[in-house]
Design a protein around this motif. Structure first.
Motif, mmCIF file in Angstrom:
data_model
loop_
_atom_site.group_PDB
_atom_site.id
_atom_site.type_symbol
_atom_site.label_atom_id
_atom_site.label_comp_id
_atom_site.label_asym_id
_atom_site.label_seq_id
_atom_site.Cartn_x
_atom_site.Cartn_y
_atom_site.Cartn_z
ATOM 1 N N ASP A 99 0.717 -1.066 0.195
ATOM 2 C CA ASP A 99 -0.086 -0.009 -0.084
ATOM 3 C C ASP A 99 0.804 1.211 -0.047
ATOM 4 O OD1 ASP A 99 0.810 -0.157 2.528
ATOM 5 O OD2 ASP A 99 -0.914 -0.080 3.726
ATOM 6 N N LEU A 100 2.022 1.133 -0.239
ATOM 7 C CA LEU A 100 3.059 2.438 -0.313
ATOM 8 C C LEU A 100 3.578 2.581 -1.679
ATOM 9 C CD1 LEU A 100 4.255 4.448 1.155
ATOM 10 C CD2 LEU A 100 6.340 2.870 1.712
ATOM 11 N N VAL A 101 3.691 1.394 -2.173
ATOM 12 C CA VAL A 101 4.339 1.535 -3.723
ATOM 13 C C VAL A 101 3.484 0.483 -4.384
ATOM 14 C CG1 VAL A 101 6.137 1.055 -5.554
ATOM 15 C CG2 VAL A 101 6.359 2.236 -3.385
ATOM 16 N N PRO A 102 2.176 0.589 -4.929
ATOM 17 C CA PRO A 102 1.212 -0.385 -5.419
ATOM 18 C C PRO A 102 1.922 -1.397 -6.522
ATOM 19 C CG PRO A 102 0.005 1.736 -4.999
ATOM 20 C CD PRO A 102 1.508 1.949 -4.965
ATOM 21 N N ILE A 103 1.441 -2.421 -6.574
ATOM 22 C CA ILE A 103 1.964 -3.351 -7.548
ATOM 23 C C ILE A 103 2.090 -2.952 -8.862
ATOM 24 C CG2 ILE A 103 0.079 -4.998 -7.694
ATOM 25 C CD1 ILE A 103 1.867 -7.280 -7.630
ATOM 26 N N SER A 104 0.934 -1.920 -9.164
ATOM 27 C CA SER A 104 0.849 -1.721 -10.222
ATOM 28 C C SER A 104 1.998 -0.861 -11.163
ATOM 29 C CB SER A 104 -0.268 -0.313 -10.618
ATOM 30 O OG SER A 104 -0.098 0.703 -9.685
ATOM 31 N N HIS A 105 2.812 -0.417 -10.360
ATOM 32 C CA HIS A 105 4.192 0.073 -10.648
ATOM 33 C C HIS A 105 4.712 -1.155 -11.240
ATOM 34 C CE1 HIS A 105 4.545 4.340 -9.026
ATOM 35 N NE2 HIS A 105 3.745 3.944 -8.250
ATOM 36 N N SER A 106 4.841 -2.144 -10.688
ATOM 37 C CA SER A 106 5.798 -3.081 -11.358
ATOM 38 C C SER A 106 5.122 -4.024 -12.428
ATOM 39 C CB SER A 106 6.084 -4.253 -10.286
ATOM 40 O OG SER A 106 6.841 -3.916 -9.015
ATOM 41 N N ARG A 107 3.842 -3.996 -12.365
ATOM 42 C CA ARG A 107 3.050 -4.579 -13.506
ATOM 43 C C ARG A 107 3.123 -3.694 -14.791
ATOM 44 N NH1 ARG A 107 -2.376 -6.065 -10.162
ATOM 45 N NH2 ARG A 107 -1.501 -8.142 -9.292
ATOM 46 N N ASN A 108 3.237 -2.408 -14.710
ATOM 47 C CA ASN A 108 3.156 -1.551 -15.883
ATOM 48 C C ASN A 108 4.260 -1.430 -16.646
ATOM 49 O OD1 ASN A 108 0.360 -0.804 -15.144
ATOM 50 N ND2 ASN A 108 0.782 1.297 -14.207
ATOM 51 N N ILE A 109 5.743 -1.307 -15.552
ATOM 52 C CA ILE A 109 6.874 -1.245 -16.537
ATOM 53 C C ILE A 109 7.085 -2.665 -17.066
ATOM 54 C CG2 ILE A 109 8.299 -1.893 -14.354
ATOM 55 C CD1 ILE A 109 10.055 0.340 -15.450
ATOM 56 N N HIS A 110 6.487 -3.756 -16.285
ATOM 57 C CA HIS A 110 6.926 -5.271 -17.003
ATOM 58 C C HIS A 110 6.122 -5.149 -18.412
ATOM 59 C CE1 HIS A 110 6.131 -9.552 -16.921
ATOM 60 N NE2 HIS A 110 7.238 -9.432 -17.019
ATOM 61 N N ALA A 111 5.036 -4.605 -18.596
ATOM 62 C CA ALA A 111 4.154 -4.539 -19.459
ATOM 63 C C ALA A 111 5.229 -3.721 -20.612
ATOM 64 C CB ALA A 111 2.810 -3.918 -19.309
ATOM 65 N N ALA A 112 5.650 -2.779 -20.297
ATOM 66 C CA ALA A 112 6.510 -1.898 -21.113
ATOM 67 C C ALA A 112 7.831 -2.571 -21.576
ATOM 68 C CB ALA A 112 6.751 -0.554 -20.474
ATOM 69 N N PHE A 113 8.394 -3.369 -20.642
ATOM 70 C CA PHE A 113 9.427 -4.225 -21.044
ATOM 71 C C PHE A 113 9.089 -5.330 -21.947
ATOM 72 C CE2 PHE A 113 11.583 -3.374 -16.636
ATOM 73 C CZ PHE A 113 12.444 -2.388 -17.285
#
Length: 290
Positions: free
Chosen positions: A231-245
């Motif tokens: 709840d501090l750095v939501p998992i969407s940060h990792s999901r979004n950059i993974h999709a970009a990769f």
């Protein structure tokens, strides 16, 4: 020790202090990789006494873009899973918030990579086998090195600046990938970010230091480790950059920990550490030139 400092101490300990047998290391403390405002920027070096594999892994000493010194004899255990595999580990400190900004922290860690590569012979490492990892803010800095580095500043008067700051593998734990949505003028900003002076930035100022903006096909292979309940750095940060990769065809993997928040303990910590070590073994096993 402040509540934030205590949090980051416990977080780092829980994530990487996994019991592990292996050889001792030679510790070189407070190696100076640069200067600014009359101050030295330093890192600690942990080199295996034997069975070194010639590769280097940099750890970003950063939580909330605060960077603190600790006696290296006490932090050595954090890096045993890597040094036991023969990696030479560099614990890199940057100019700390609130005195220094995120942009300045990024510049510092870029300098550290240039310095370490320029001194590869001194450290007995292969300059083409350098990895980086970090947690939260340290993960953000790791992603910046993986996505936004360069081949050196050709016209710089400083010979270190003329050396590349590219890295060859990245592992980012619970890492912010888009600072724009964390900025003070963003409608998506979480109230908890008011505790971090480094995030008192505008969306415009946050853009150059947002790793997701810089994703391109030549980025380093990147492993993302994230907690689904963060709840501090939501998992969407990792999901979004993974999709970009994936869209850019960058070698990448995302491991989600279903019951973890902003930090891992128990089996999650062991799993994350094993995955981190395996990633570096796989991607730093030989020079890209080979």
């Amino acid at each position: 020790m402040s509540s934030i400092s205590k949090f980051w101490f416990v977080f780092l300990f829980c994530v990487v202090s996994v019991p592990c047998s292996g050889q001792d290391v030679d510790i070189t403390a407070d190696v100076v990789y640069g200067h600014k405002l009359g101050l030295a920027m330093t890192c600690d070096v942990f080199a295996p006494n034997e069975k070194t594999n010639g590769a280097a892994v940099l750890f970003m000493v950063s939580g909330g873009w605060y960077s603190q010194w600790s006696p290296p004899e006490q932090t050595q255990v954090r890096f045993k899973p890597l040094t036991d595999q023969g990696f030479t580990v560099f614990a890199v400190r940057h100019g700390s918030s609130p005195k220094f900004s995120i942009s300045e922290a990024v510049a510092d860690v870029r300098r550290s990579v240039r310095f370490i590569r320029a001194n590869a012979e001194r450290f007995q490492i292969d300059p083409n086998r350098i990895g980086v990892f970090g947690m939260s803010a340290g993960g953000h800095l790791s992603l910046m090195l993986g996505t936004a580095s360069d081949d050196g500043i050709a016209d710089s008067k400083d010979p270190v600046d003329r050396v590349s700051d590219r890295v060859n593998a990245v592992v980012a734990y619970v890492a912010p990938s888009d600072l724009r949505i964390m900025a003070k003028d963003s409608p998506e900003r979480l109230a908890s970010y008011d505790r971090f002076p480094a995030l008192e930035i505008t969306t415009e100022a946050a853009t150059p230091d947002s790793p997701i903006v810089h994703v391109s096909p030549d980025d380093a292979p990147t492993l993302l480790l994230a907690g689904a309940k963060d709840d501090l750095v939501p998992i969407s940060h990792s999901r979004n950059i993974h999709a970009a990769f994936e869209q850019a065809k960058v070698t990448s993997e995302l491991i989600e920990f279903e019951n973890a928040g902003h930090g891992f303990g128990g089996e999650d910590a062991r799993h994350a550490t094993d995955a981190m070590v395996d990633w570096f073994v796989k991607h730093l096993s030989e020079s890209p030139a080979n």
